[in-house]
Design an enzyme around this catalytic site. Structure first.
Site, short mmCIF file in Angstrom:
data_model
loop_
_atom_site.label_atom_id
_atom_site.label_comp_id
_atom_site.label_asym_id
_atom_site.label_seq_id
_atom_site.Cartn_x
_atom_site.Cartn_y
_atom_site.Cartn_z
N GLU A 207 -5.62 4.82 -1.76
CA GLU A 207 -4.88 5.87 -1.23
C GLU A 207 -5.03 7.45 -1.60
O GLU A 207 -5.22 8.33 -0.79
CB GLU A 207 -3.26 5.64 -0.98
CG GLU A 207 -2.58 6.69 -0.38
CD GLU A 207 -1.16 6.69 -0.56
OE1 GLU A 207 -0.47 5.62 -0.77
OE2 GLU A 207 -0.57 7.63 -0.68
N CYS B 46 7.13 7.92 -0.15
CA CYS B 46 7.69 7.24 0.77
C CYS B 46 8.82 6.21 0.12
O CYS B 46 8.44 5.51 -0.95
CB CYS B 46 6.40 6.29 1.39
SG CYS B 46 7.24 4.89 2.15
N SER C 207 3.62 -6.02 1.33
CA SER C 207 2.63 -6.39 1.99
C SER C 207 3.04 -8.00 2.41
O SER C 207 1.79 -8.77 2.65
CB SER C 207 1.39 -6.26 0.99
OG SER C 207 1.66 -6.77 -0.21
#
Ligand code: F3S
Length: 288
Positions: free
Chosen positions: A129, A193, A265
């Site tokens: 990322e 986030c 995930s």
């Protein structure tokens, strides 16, 4: 007579919005995008999901060279813009599953660089990322994970800051306060986030009450491993499993409350399989 143990799932557990969206896009691409369909790198850090995708017709390509024709799916972490350009130049159909919250970081980085700020990315160097964010800043950004990393950087007068989505508010605050002592202007766009922290907070709360904690998710998933660590600090009987078949009856002897959590995930079907396995092995009751 002892009563059956209770199962409780952490208030926030399992796939986050961005991963759920990426999985849905991959499932859709398997049937509707030009074949063959590949994800560029594992869609998420969960070997079971990678196998399930393979069975559904979505293969794994490490690089664009491994996906010569058809379609490529960009994972939720995002990529540097050049990868998408190269894929399109090669005639591939690009399905961009970059999480919208990660896109927000890309746009913030672009804006700060365009406005002339020296860009600092608070995050883990080398993480995909972060690499993607750097690519949106013309590779002119510096990655910092702790205030001491600033010592190696020549800080300019005007500094802009963006944050890898999974970082903590504390890490950001520490770095910003160190920057304020060195720059004339510090413009921060807080791109954290909340999904990761919500899962950590909920896991911590449940693990402090549970007799046994089961953490479901990929052993190669950083966020799942972190959840397992948080749980183990509060509940000695913590077990990290990738699949329900690893769960053993002996783990639950004498347990009254069995807690379950899962990384960002871990699809809900995997949590469900763990719950069913524990119910079958122990006669536990899951209050829904
Ligand atoms: Fe997106 Fe946040 Fe998940 S950035 S991929 S919703 S952890």
């Amino acid at each position: 007579m002892t009563s059956a143990p209770r199962i409780e799932i952490a208030e926030h557990a399992g796939v986050c919005y961005g991963v759920e969206r990426a999985l849905a896009m991959a499932a859709d691409a398997a049937t509707s995008a030009p074949a063959p369909v590949h994800t560029l790198g594992p869609l998420i850090h969960n070997p079971l999901v990678v196998d399930e995708l393979e069975q559904a017709g979505v293969g794994l390509a490490d690089t664009l060279d491994d996906a010569a024709t058809g379609s490529v799916i960009i994972r939720a972490h995002g990529v540097v813009p050049q990868v998408i350009e190269q894929a399109r130049d090669r005639g591939l159909t690009v399905i961009d599953a970059t999480c919208p919250y990660v896109k927000r970081v890309h746009h913030a980085a672009e804006r700060l660089v365009a406005d002339g700020y020296q860009l600092i990315v608070v995050g883990e160097s080398g993480h995909p990322e972060v690499e993607g964010i750097m690519g949106h800043a013309d590779d002119r950004a510096c990655v910092v994970s702790a205030p001491c990393d600033l010592d190696a950087i020549e800080i300019e007068k005007r500094v802009g800051v963006v944050v890898q989505t999974t970082q903590t508010q504390e890490a950001l605050a520490d770095i910003v306060s160190a920057l304020l002592a060195r720059a004339d202007e510090v413009r921060v766009i807080n791109t954290i986030c909340s999904a990761t922290q919500e899962r950590q907070k909920a896991a911590s709360e449940l693990a402090s009450r549970a007799d046994v904690m089961i953490v479901v998710g990929g052993k190669n998933s950083g966020n799942t491993r972190r959840l397992a660590q948080i749980c183990a600090e509060r509940c000695a009987a913590t077990h990290h499993v990738e699949d329900a078949s690893e769960i053993e009856t002996t783990w639950f002897a004498g347990a009254e409350l069995i807690g379950i959590t899962a990384g960002a995930s871990t699809p809900s079907a995997h949590i469900e399989r763990a719950v069913n396995a524990i119910c079958n092995l122990t006669g536990a009751v899951h209050a829904r």
